[in-house]
Design an enzyme around this catalytic site. Structure first.
Site, PDB file in Angstrom:
ATOM      1  N   SER A 107       8.818  64.603 -22.427  1.00  0.00           N
ATOM      2  CA  SER A 107       7.993  63.710 -21.616  1.00  0.00           C
ATOM      3  C   SER A 107       8.757  62.658 -20.853  1.00  0.00           C
ATOM      4  CB  SER A 107       6.949  63.033 -22.502  1.00  0.00           C
ATOM      5  OG  SER A 107       5.935  63.942 -22.830  1.00  0.00           O
ATOM      6  N   TYR A 213      -3.402  59.249 -23.719  1.00  0.00           N
ATOM      7  CA  TYR A 213      -2.258  60.022 -23.234  1.00  0.00           C
ATOM      8  C   TYR A 213      -2.640  61.487 -23.101  1.00  0.00           C
ATOM      9  CZ  TYR A 213       2.705  61.037 -22.698  1.00  0.00           C
ATOM     10  OH  TYR A 213       3.927  61.426 -22.205  1.00  0.00           O
ATOM     11  N   SER A 214      -2.443  62.030 -21.911  1.00  0.00           N
ATOM     12  CA  SER A 214      -2.809  63.420 -21.649  1.00  0.00           C
ATOM     13  C   SER A 214      -1.798  64.072 -20.724  1.00  0.00           C
ATOM     14  CB  SER A 214      -4.202  63.497 -21.013  1.00  0.00           C
ATOM     15  OG  SER A 214      -4.499  64.827 -20.608  1.00  0.00           O
ATOM     16  N   ASN A 215      -1.199  65.158 -21.174  1.00  0.00           N
ATOM     17  CA  ASN A 215      -0.240  65.888 -20.356  1.00  0.00           C
ATOM     18  C   ASN A 215      -0.866  66.438 -19.080  1.00  0.00           C
ATOM     19  OD1 ASN A 215       2.282  65.883 -22.033  1.00  0.00           O
ATOM     20  ND2 ASN A 215       0.860  66.755 -23.518  1.00  0.00           N
TER      21      ASN A 215
END
Length: 407
Positions: A107, A213-215
């Site tokens: 990330s 939080y999100s990809n």
């Protein structure tokens, strides 16, 4: 990858998932892997004749506790540059990880993507508070989702790897851990496939109302870059990699190899109930994480990039200030989240910015003072030891950061 803010209370697979996104690890610091133990401290001479035993000891903690099979680190400060390593390059051997080795940065990729988006904002090609649907109408996004919300993780988009829905019920996405991920680790996903999977699960919350939080946010950001420029890869190279001469940083696409030198990474998973297995996952297809965490780099290239960013060389002063505005709901062991950047207040006083990351088997650390003059970058490769990541990793990381920035 990176993930929910409270990863330190989760099992080891979740924590390592986030130094890949966030501790975000929002994806997974060492996603799902408990790591290896062993090997004595690196005996090679310190860079520029320096003896930085305090830093050497701080990274040795990761190895001795079983958090890492190998680790390499680079620190730039008022004493100059120092690079060192600990542990082993490959299980079953005694050679140490190369200090110029390449690794999957997980990330930490998000910081590169956020920087690129803000460069496009500075160039007038994007507007930070414009609806993303206006640029990508074909996705059917909520028209209230803005470019800022993507970078800040306030869009409400479900994470296509794993998440919980608006009612708190688990939502299963693609295989990202365990036996299921191992079986599909060479599978190629498309960005549209990942985004549409997330959209099919419905929103987690109304855009802008919460932080999670999100990809998925950064895969959409990649599609956004492609829409306004024609090529995500070309723009990343033209605007960031080539000007900074980051010759050992790459966007691998569906490529599975790492061009050496590098340290091997391993993944420990439950193959059958009660039966654990360890495999070498140095080779894997990173399309499952895409622009949320697929890049490959070195500690030197990360240092060059993050120093330049925080030194004001890559985006305007206005955009840099926006990156550094933390969302108050985003607390985690890395600080609070701005736009692609974690803002962390040190116990000894002062502030550092960071974006750590992880990919199954690999983790990356990237820290800088506000002026970009003092940095810490590192790579962690997992091994075959079972470790209490939730307990040991935050302590080892805190000790390392304090040693580098408070000593």
């Amino acid at each position: 990858m990176n993930e929910a803010p409270n990863t330190i209370t989760l099992r080891s697979r979740r924590v390592f998932r986030r130094v890949g996104g966030t501790a975000a690890l929002a994806a997974a610091l060492l996603a799902g892997a408990a790591t290896a133990g062993a090997a004595a401290a690196d005996s090679r001479p310190a860079s520029a004749g320096q003896d930085r035993q305090e830093l050497q000891q701080a990274i040795q903690v990761f190895v001795d506790s079983g958090l890492a099979a190998g680790m390499q680190i680079r620190v730039n400060d008022e004493r100059g540059e120092w690079a060192g390593s600990a542990g082993v390059r490959k299980l079953g051997t005694s050679a140490k990880p190369p200090t110029n080795g390449r690794f999957r940065i997980g990330s930490t990729t998000k910081n590169f993507v956020a920087t690129l988006v803000l460069q496009l904002v500075d160039a007038g090609k994007l507007k930070l508070d414009a609806p993303v649907a206006g640029y990508l109408p074909e996705l059917g996004l909520d028209p209230e989702i803005t470019v800022r919300m993507l970078l800040q993780h306030t869009s409400g988009l479900i994470d296509y790897t794993y998440d919980v829905d608006a009612e708190g019920k688990p939502v299963q996405g693609i295989p990202w851990q365990g036996k299921a991920w191992v079986a599909k680790r060479f599978h190629t996903y498309t960005d549209e496939e990942l985004v549409r999977l997330a959209l099919s699960k419905g929103p987690k919350f109304k855009p802008g109302k919460r932080w999670s939080y999100s990809n998925t946010n950064y895969v959409v950001a990649k599609l956004l870059i492609e829409k306004v420029t024609g090529s995500y890869e070309r723009e990343m190279k033209r605007r960031i990699l080539w000007p900074l001469k980051l010759t050992r940083t790459e966007l691998p696409g569906a490529g599975t190899d790492i061009r050496g030198p590098y340290a091997h990474a391993y993944y420990r998973y439950e193959n059958e109930p009660g039966q654990w297995k360890v495999i070498d996952v140095t080779r894997q297809n990173p399309t499952w994480i895409s622009a949320a965490g697929d890049m490959i780099s070195t500690t030197e290239d990360l240092q060059t990039f993050f120093s330049a960013l925080n030194g004001g060389e890559l985006v305007s002063a206005e955009s840099l200030a926006e990156m550094r505005k933390p969302h108050l709901e985003s607390g985690a062991i890395y600080g609070r989240y701005g736009l692609g950047t974690w803002v962390q207040n040190l116990s000894c006083g002062g502030t550092v910015y960071n974006h750590n990351g992880s990919n199954n088997g690999y983790a990356a650390l990237m820290y800088s003072t506000p002026d970009g003059k003092k940095t810490l970058t590192a790579s962690i490769t997992s091994g075959d030891a079972e470790a209490d990541v939730a307990e040991e990793f935050p302590k080892a990381l805190d000790n390392l950061v304090k040693t580098a920035f408070c000593g």
